[in-house]
Design a protein around this motif. Structure first.
Motif, PDB file in Angstrom:
ATOM      1  N   GLU A 139      -2.391   2.153   5.453  1.00 42.45           N
ATOM      2  CA  GLU A 139      -2.584   2.004   3.867  1.00 42.45           C
ATOM      3  C   GLU A 139      -1.416   1.129   3.385  1.00 42.45           C
ATOM      4  O   GLU A 139      -1.982   0.485   2.570  1.00 42.45           O
ATOM      5  CB  GLU A 139      -2.326   3.450   3.287  1.00 42.45           C
ATOM      6  N   ASP A 140      -0.395   1.289   3.694  1.00 43.49           N
ATOM      7  CA  ASP A 140       0.583   0.403   3.338  1.00 43.49           C
ATOM      8  C   ASP A 140       0.461  -1.104   3.677  1.00 43.49           C
ATOM      9  O   ASP A 140       0.701  -2.049   2.794  1.00 43.49           O
ATOM     10  CB  ASP A 140       2.086   0.624   3.629  1.00 43.49           C
ATOM     11  N   MET A 141       0.136  -1.357   4.842  1.00 45.72           N
ATOM     12  CA  MET A 141      -0.067  -2.640   5.260  1.00 45.72           C
ATOM     13  C   MET A 141      -1.245  -3.181   4.391  1.00 45.72           C
ATOM     14  O   MET A 141      -0.966  -4.559   3.981  1.00 45.72           O
ATOM     15  CB  MET A 141      -0.310  -2.514   6.595  1.00 45.72           C
ATOM     16  N   GLU A 142      -2.178  -2.507   4.146  1.00 49.98           N
ATOM     17  CA  GLU A 142      -3.534  -3.091   3.382  1.00 49.98           C
ATOM     18  C   GLU A 142      -2.996  -3.514   1.827  1.00 49.98           C
ATOM     19  O   GLU A 142      -3.340  -4.570   1.606  1.00 49.98           O
ATOM     20  CB  GLU A 142      -4.577  -1.908   3.499  1.00 49.98           C
ATOM     21  N   VAL A 143      -2.154  -2.385   1.615  1.00 48.08           N
ATOM     22  CA  VAL A 143      -1.810  -2.884   0.073  1.00 48.08           C
ATOM     23  C   VAL A 143      -0.799  -4.195  -0.099  1.00 48.08           C
ATOM     24  O   VAL A 143      -0.884  -5.034  -0.891  1.00 48.08           O
ATOM     25  CB  VAL A 143      -1.036  -1.977  -0.494  1.00 48.08           C
TER      26      VAL A 143
END
Length: 1571
Positions: free
Chosen positions: A79-83
């Motif tokens: 999730e953090d990577m996508e953001v």
């Protein structure tokens, strides 16, 4: 140095791990990753370096890999990577997520796997070894390289590798200048990083490349590059290991291989510039601007690359080498083996290679050598030879442009445009002088000079010629004119020099051109005849299918249809699709579209086109219902139960091989009106005459008939023929309901509805009915191939010649050269004959077949009486072989009893004869054979032979030298070529004599070297042609030698095979088989036609030299065409009627050329035959001079009316019946076909010739031989070029309609659930795991409703893939194109752009490419069955206006109830129709709202696609079209309207959607991607 897990490879290379340990370590790493409890993680490639990204990363994300100063890899929770990646992309920083099995490697999130990995690695590496200084660590910082962890290649070291960041950027700094970097990886993953980060002095070589078509080839090429850099490679490990010891007979290769150190060689890229400056690798296409003029240079109706094109390419190469423009150039020793044909579609490969130093060059097409020679500058050489000007007297023969090129046309040289530049040509005994147009283009001017030479060389034989060699072409550009003008070109026959100011050509040699290809003959034949509709017996099913097709087409109400739909229904019986294809190929002018269906419901019946359905079985209920409900004609097995149905009618019935077929249609029950036509004469033009009573009667009937059928009943044959009359009348306005009935039986009943015999006529409702000979039929145009007994045998030739009845002939090949590779093209040589004279003497001899006249010319000297004990069969084996053997051995070689004679090809006919003759003289004989069978035969035949060697290779050379104690043989009869010819030359003794039997090597100009002649060896070539044309004294000597041989029994019959057929081509092929033995003999009968011996034109018409052939009518050009046609078929007497003096002048001028070579008696008659007296006067005048053999009546365009031409044919017919009843009338006047029908019915020889308008008259004359051989009297000649019809079938387009629309409502929901607000691209998984700047991306523009297929395609691509995602709201196509183009620039700023247009996404792909190209971006578009014309053709099947809306709704919502459809028709607008349709659709209110919105958007989208039009702006980049199974490989689907470059076509297995899943489609995309 390793990257990540690549350090395991370092451990193996450094000797720290064995290969087994390395693999187990890698396995352990994967196992630990799977077994550990890890969070869901992701990695991402980022376009900035570690120093820039480290402070920007959120706390949850780490930098996993320091790749280079401008590239790094980050790792963290999904999730953090996508953001974070979205944030980077928003700031314009390149970033792309990489899913590595949902694991965040090289970060703290991988730590749970460390204990497991350490445990497994300790089992694999129990005793770690120290790392050497060669291994640059990328998992431990440099300041810690001296620690215990870094010192050993231990389990701990490799576990640390998993947990630590990859320090590749830091490690790369240790790569020294001028190093060689080799990447060992699955697909060259680090190439983009290495190219940017490594110093320019470093050589970077990957061993693999994911975009390579051939991985093995790429690897071997990489090894080659390593070798060129100076590395010594042990390539022996690439080959199987040699087990020692080897056999004692194994030869060593060591002594054969030596290094050549006398010359310095460049290596690597230094050679590239030099290489390309001496090479041209071309694909010559008629669509390319540079080569489009080549269509004006044709031989035998095929486009052929002229010599001038090669010269221009070579001149460019020379200038490129010299780095300046050369003004004085010499082309020398030009040899041309063949011509290169350029196809109408596609291209021809041409490869030109020139040696830098010598100027020697070779020209190839594919693997075939086309030509060779040398080009040099004229430095220090005399450029031109001084020649004496040709004096032109005032009374010389002068030809104009039309004369020259009409003559060329007769020889199948079709020149136009720039290749038609000879204005005048003056011919004298010494040579010719031409005036040639100069347009500042020396290559095409040289072509005109060559034409001037070929014009003279081809006058006597009229063959299509090609240049085989040119001694030299001298060119001085400074001596050429600067402005367009007319230049004088002289051709001196004595010197063979063609010259003009600035150009001189010497030593042109030519040879007949073999058939260029399929298109060399582009005509076919149809017989126009009355076909009985019932109880017919057809020899093939094609004939029956053709009957049904013709009736279907002729009885379609709209005569302006564009195509015909043919559908076969599958059954358990054999499909007729191949037979249907044969019929289609012969009826391509109908534009037929054929398909096969399993279910009859798949058949789409278009009201705008004829529909012909075929089922190879009894029709079922669905078939009958289809016929009853439409205008379909159905061909099926005859079934009485079916025919009992009153709603259908049997139109025709026939049998093929015992199976009965019926053609059925819907029964017609219209009210009728019968109009009997009472007239003595009839022609279609009568329908336009107001003053004819029957025409007025017809118009009155039509006015009152309304929907009734009007039957016109005739009892006379129209003068233009029934077929032409009905065809012309049917296209007139108001004739749709008119039917034509011709009752030609005098005793036939009156045509009324009450007569029972005619009831079926009314029920069948056919356009044309002919009642003749008590049969009901109709006129059908049937391809000759489908007819029974189509050809006559010419009665003008027989087996009796020169008072000898020839009973047997021995067949001989023209060239005796032994061809081991089976590449022989059949060519008939001289012939042995045996027969009986009119006095009863049995005689044998040598003869020549005149291929033009198909007449045996018996040699007046070379004949002998047959010994009493011989049969005629035996005698036919003797003359040719023994004459050739005596001539070679005695006359030429002058053999002595002490000589040793080598006879190659001992089992050939001449070989068998030569061996025995040499033995009788007292010579020692050595021979060769090609098989064990031959060896056994010849040993049994000639037991005295001690030496019999193999001619399959050069092994005979040392054996012959051993047998002759190294001296060699004194006389050689050689028929071998190539290497074996050279081996034979080395076997020849001093003062030896080599007699070459056959001239293959001589014509090929094979080099033998002059060293041979230091031994005083003589070499000459001998053929039967030499003997036949020898002086009388030589012939008499040979005749005496054979006579003496007959007395001494030296001349004996040879082993033979008597053939019971006359397939000469097959016999010649057998003769040229290397293992053949002896002779082939044919038995002739009294009615045998010698035309069968003419391999190329077996049905050639033969003229009687004692009779006159009259030519009447036509233009001067037509008359000359017929005159030349007759001359080359043996006529010696011509009668030419003329009406204008100017026409006579033209004819006489052209005839002067032929009278130079042919002894012609020409009678010119000024008479008009359009009156009865004129016709009788004309024929009587000719008859006074001799018998009339045939009369050619040509169409006269200058005639005031067609009636005059018809009257002329009628009067000539009438006069011929009285004056020359046996003469053949050949009529070319289309409007007089009916006259010929009546003449033929009366039993007089007649041929009526008609032809398609697209054919020229010379084309018609080319096909006249075959037309005259057909038994049918009315022949229609067609242009077969129509067979390349390439439009997609209606049935195929209809099938695609179902694939274009959503398959279900759930499919519609699935495809639109993730629709964005604005158009965007989404990344798809592919074989490329991460985005790199130097790895081009692929952008897919899909149609809708096939996401799964798009994903399948993407998964096979070797590049990053992005797929367009369309919004729910409706946007114009051009707006979507702009938004997507901008997004592509953001994703891949530098280009180039590879765009894939799938289905109707192809239209968007075109618009996107245009936008990008306007911004100077490089593009390539690949269409997956997405051409706009294809998609628009599919959508047409939805109909127009409200019909489209209704069909669209019914298709998607699956509405079939007739009441619902009727209700939709009555509604006024789309919105109300949509609401009405949704009321009957079972769904929730939410679903209905969704459907209302999405169906409206989809409808608007389809409307915009349907209205899309090409613009003036064309796509500049490369364009590729992939089409599904069954598509025509030449059909570019109209893409040429959108693209500047030629469209490259590929056919891929699968349907419209299925091709996405085909690996071939992915391979093509991968291969064609531009970087």
């Amino acid at each position: 140095m390793g990257h990540s897990v690549g350090e395991l490879g370092c451990a193996y290379a450094d000797g720290c791990l064995s290969a087994e340990q390395m693999v187990l370590c890698a396995y352990s790493r994967g196992r630990a990753s799977l077994e550990a409890d890890l969070i869901k993680g992701m990695m991402a490639a980022v376009g900035i370096g570690y120093s820039q990204i480290k402070d920007q990363c959120p706390s949850s994300i780490e930098v996993a890999c320091h790749n280079s100063s401008d590239n790094s890899t980050i790792s963290g929770p999904t999730e953090d990577m996508e953001v974070f990646v979205n944030q980077l992309q928003g700031r314009g920083i390149f970033a792309r997520l990489v899913n590595v099995s949902n694991i965040a490697y090289h970060s703290r999130y991988i730590k749970p796997a460390a204990p497991l990995l350490l445990k497994y690695l300790q089992e694999v590496i129990p005793e770690p070894l120290p790392r050497s200084s060669k291994w640059i660590s990328t998992s431990i910082p440099e300041d810690q390289w001296n620690t215990d962890l870094a010192r050993l290649s231990s389990a701990e070291y490799h576990t640390n590798n998993l947990l630590s960041s990859v320090l590749f950027e830091e490690g790369a700094k240790h790569i020294p200048q001028q190093a060689i970097v080799i990447e060992i990886a699955p697909h060259g993953l680090l190439q983009a990083i290495l190219k940017r980060s490594l110093n320019a002095t470093i050589t970077n070589i990957p061993l693999t490349n994911k975009t390579s078509n051939n991985g093995l080839k790429f690897l071997l090429a990489a090894l080659g590059k390593l070798y060129l850099t100076g590395l010594d490679l042990d390539i022996s490990v690439l080959y199987p290991k040699v087990e020692y010891p080897v056999g004692r007979g194994t030869k060593s290769l060591v002594s054969l291989v030596h290094w050549e150190h006398s010359e310095a060689w460049a290596s690597g890229t230094d050679l590239k510039a030099n290489y390309w400056s001496t090479v041209r690798d071309l694909n010559v296409s008629l669509k390319h601007n540079k080569y489009k003029e080549l269509i004006e240079h044709q031989l035998q109706n095929a486009v052929v690359i002229p010599i001038s094109t090669y010269l221009a390419i070579l001149y460019e190469l020379l200038n490129g080498i010299r780095m300046s423009t050369m003004n004085d150039v010499i082309f020398e020793n030009l040899q041309f083996k063949n011509v290169v044909r350029v196809p109408e579609f596609g291209s021809a490969p041409v490869y030109v290679m020139m040696q830098r130093g010598s100027g020697s060059f070779e020209i190839y097409s594919g693997r075939e050598l086309i030509g060779s020679g040398r080009i040099q500058t004229a430095e220090g050489r005399q450029l031109f030879t001084n020649i004496t000007p040709i004096e032109i007297p005032e009374n010389c023969l002068e030809l104009n442009t039309n004369d020259v090129y009409s003559e060329f046309y007769q020889r199948s040289h079709q020149y136009r445009g720039v290749f038609k530049s000879i204005k005048t040509l003056q011919l004298v005994k010494e040579g010719s002088v031409g005036i040639v147009q100069w347009n500042n283009n020396w290559p095409t001017f040289i072509e005109a000079m060559i034409q001037q030479c070929l014009f003279h060389r081809g006058e006597c034989n009229q063959k299509t010629l090609m240049v085989s060699s040119i001694q030299s072409i001298a060119l001085s550009l400074l001596d050429l004119q600067m402005e367009p003008s007319d230049l004088k070109v002289s051709y001196d026959y004595a010197t063979g020099i063609v010259s003009t100011s600035g150009i001189q050509i010497s030593g042109i040699k030519e040879k007949p051109l073999e058939v260029v290809g399929e298109e060399s003959c582009t005509i076919s034949y149809n017989a126009i005849e009355v076909k009985a509709l019932f109880n017919g017996k057809h020899q093939c099913i094609e004939s029956g299918i053709n009957l049904g097709l013709q009736i279907t087409v002729d009885n379609f109400k709209n005569k302006t249809f564009h195509s015909v739909t043919i559908v076969e229904i599958r059954t358990n019986n054999k499909l007729l699709e191949n037979s249907i294809k044969n019929v289609i190929n012969k009826n391509s002018h109908f534009n037929p579209n054929a398909s096969t269906v399993q279910d009859i419901k798949e058949i789409f019946v278009s009201q705008a086109e004829p529909v012909y359905v075929i089922i190879n079985n009894v029709p079922d209920k669905d078939c009958i219902n289809l016929v009853i409900s439409s205008h379909v004609f159905l061909l099926a097995h005859t079934d009485n139960n079916t025919l009992a149905n009153p709603e259908i009618t049997q139109v025709a019935e026939f049998t093929v091989d015992g199976t009965s077929y019926s053609l059925i249609r819907k029964s017609a029950n219209p009210t009728t009106m019968i109009v009997p036509i009472k007239t003595d004469t009839l022609i279609s033009e009568d329908l336009l005459c107001e003053n004819l009573s029957w025409v007025s009667q017809l118009k009155t009937a039509l006015a009152s008939a309304k929907e009734r059928r009007v039957y016109l009943v005739f009892s006379v044959v129209p003068t233009d023929g029934i077929y032409n009359f009905v065809r012309n009348a049917s296209i007139l306005p108001g004739m749709q309901n008119v039917r034509f009935v011709f009752i030609l039986d005098k005793g036939a009943a009156e045509f009324t509805e009450k007569e029972s015999v005619y009831k079926k006529v009314f029920k069948n409702d056919l356009n044309l009915i002919v009642i003749k000979n008590s049969c009901v039929g109709t006129y059908i145009s049937t391809p000759a191939e489908f007819q029974n007994d189509t050809t006559n045998t010419s009665s003008t030739v027989s087996n009796i010649t020169a008072n000898i009845r020839v009973d047997y002939i021995g067949i001989n090949a023209k060239d005796e050269t032994l061809i081991l590779k089976n590449e022989y093209k059949p060519e008939l040589g001289y012939i042995d004959y045996s027969g009986v004279t009119s006095c009863g003497e049995r005689r044998m001899g040598l003869a020549r077949l005149d291929l033009e006249l198909c007449k045996l010319e018996l040699d007046p000297v070379l004949w002998w009486n047959i010994p009493s004990k011989w049969s005629l069969e035996d005698a036919a084996t003797v003359p040719h072989a023994h004459v050739l053997a005596y001539y070679a051995l005695v006359v030429v070689a002058d053999i002595k009893p002490t000589d040793t004679v080598l006879v190659h090809g001992g089992c050939s006919a001449y070989g068998l004869a030569a061996i025995y003759i040499a033995r009788k003289v007292g010579c020692a004989v050595i021979t060769t054979v090609t098989s064990e069978k031959q060896r056994v035969f010849i040993k049994k035949q000639y037991m005295f032979l001690d030496y019999i060697f193999s001619a399959c290779d050069t092994s005979f050379e040392p054996r012959i030298l051993l047998a002759t104690a190294g001296k060699g043989v004194q006389v050689v009869l050689n028929c071998l070529s190539g290497n074996m010819l050279h081996a034979t030359l080395r076997c020849t003794a001093e003062f030896g004599k080599i007699v070459q039997i056959g001239k293959s090597d001589v014509e090929e100009n094979t080099e033998v070297g002059t060293r041979l002649f230091l031994r005083c060896v003589s070499l000459c070539c001998v053929t039967a042609e030499n003997v036949f044309n020898a002086p009388l004294d030589v012939k008499q000597k040979i005749q005496e030698l054979v006579t003496e041989g007959l007395k001494s029994v030296t001349v004996r019959p040879l082993f033979k095979t008597v053939e019971d057929h006359q397939d000469v081509a097959s016999i010649l092929r057998d003769l040229k088989q290397p293992e053949h033995i002896g002779k082939k003999v044919i038995k002739l009968s009294n009615n045998t036609s010698l035309t069968q011996l003419n391999i190329k034109r077996a049905f050639r018409f033969i003229c009687d030299s004692e009779t006159f052939y009259l030519i009447y009518g036509g233009t001067a050009e037509m008359k000359i065409d017929v005159v030349e046609w007759l001359i080359f078929r043996g006529t010696k007497k011509l009668a030419i009627s003329y009406e204008l003096e100017s026409q006579l002048v033209d004819i006489k001028r052209r005839l002067k050329v032929h009278q130079t070579y042919y002894d012609l008696e020409v009678l010119f008659i000024f008479t008009k035959a359009h009156t009865r007296d004129g016709a009788f006067k004309l024929l009587s005048e000719v008859c006074c001079r001799g018998t009339i053999g045939a009369v050619f009546v040509l169409p006269n365009e200058e005639c005031s009316t067609k009636i005059v031409q018809i009257k002329t044919v009628q009067h000539l017919d009438c006069a011929l019946k009285t004056v020359a009843p046996k003469a053949l009338l050949i009529n070319f006047v289309n409007n007089a076909a009916g006259v010929c029908h009546l003449r033929a019915d009366s039993g007089f020889p007649t041929k009526n010739i008609q032809w398609e308008k697209c054919l020229e008259f010379p084309d018609v004359m080319y096909g006249l031989d075959n037309a005259l051989m057909f038994t049918h009297n009315d022949i229609f000649i067609k242009d077969e070029k129509y067979k390349h019809n390439i439009e997609e079938s209606v049935q195929s387009l209809y099938k695609k309609l179902g694939l274009l629309l959503p398959s279900s409502i759930s499919n519609l929901k699935e495809e639109t659930k993730n629709a964005p607000i604005t158009p965007d691209f989404i990344p798809l998984p592919s074989l490329c795991s991460q985005i790199e700047r130097d790895v081009p991306s692929v952008f897919i523009i899909p149609g809708m409703f096939n996401t799964r297929g798009i994903n399948d395609l993407a998964s096979k691509l070797m590049h990053p893939v992005f797929c367009a995602n369309f919004p729910k709201k409706m946007l114009p196509l051009k707006t979507i194109a702009v938004l997507l183009a901008n997004r592509m620039r953001e994703i891949h700023p530098r280009g180039p752009y590879n765009i894939i247009g799938v289905s109707y996404g192809g239209i968007l792909a075109i618009e996107i490419a245009k936008i990008l190209e306007q911004e100077n971006c490089k593009t390539q578009v690949q269409f997956l069955d997405g051409a706009p014309d294809t998609i628009q053709g599919v959508l047409k099947h939805l109909g127009d206006g409200y019909n489209r809306e209704i069909r669209y709704l019914c298709q998607i919502l699956n509405l079939t109830n007739p009441e619902i459809i009727k209700g939709l028709i009555n509604l006024p607008a789309w919105k109300t129709r949509l609401d009405f349709a949704l009321n009957y659709h079972k769904s929730s209110s939410e679903e209905k709202e969704f459907l209302k919105e999405i169906l409206t958007i989809l409808k608007q989208h389809f409307d915009e696609i349907s209205n899309f039009q090409p613009s003036n702006v064309l796509i500049q980049g490369k364009t590729i079209l992939l089409r599904p199974t069954g598509s025509n490989k030449y059909d570019d689907c109209g893409l040429r309207k959108y693209c500047k470059e030629e469209v490259l076509l590929n056919v891929v297995d699968g349907n419209h959607n299925g091709i996405l899943k085909n690996k071939k489609a992915a391979n093509i995309i991968n291969y064609e991607v531009i970087c």
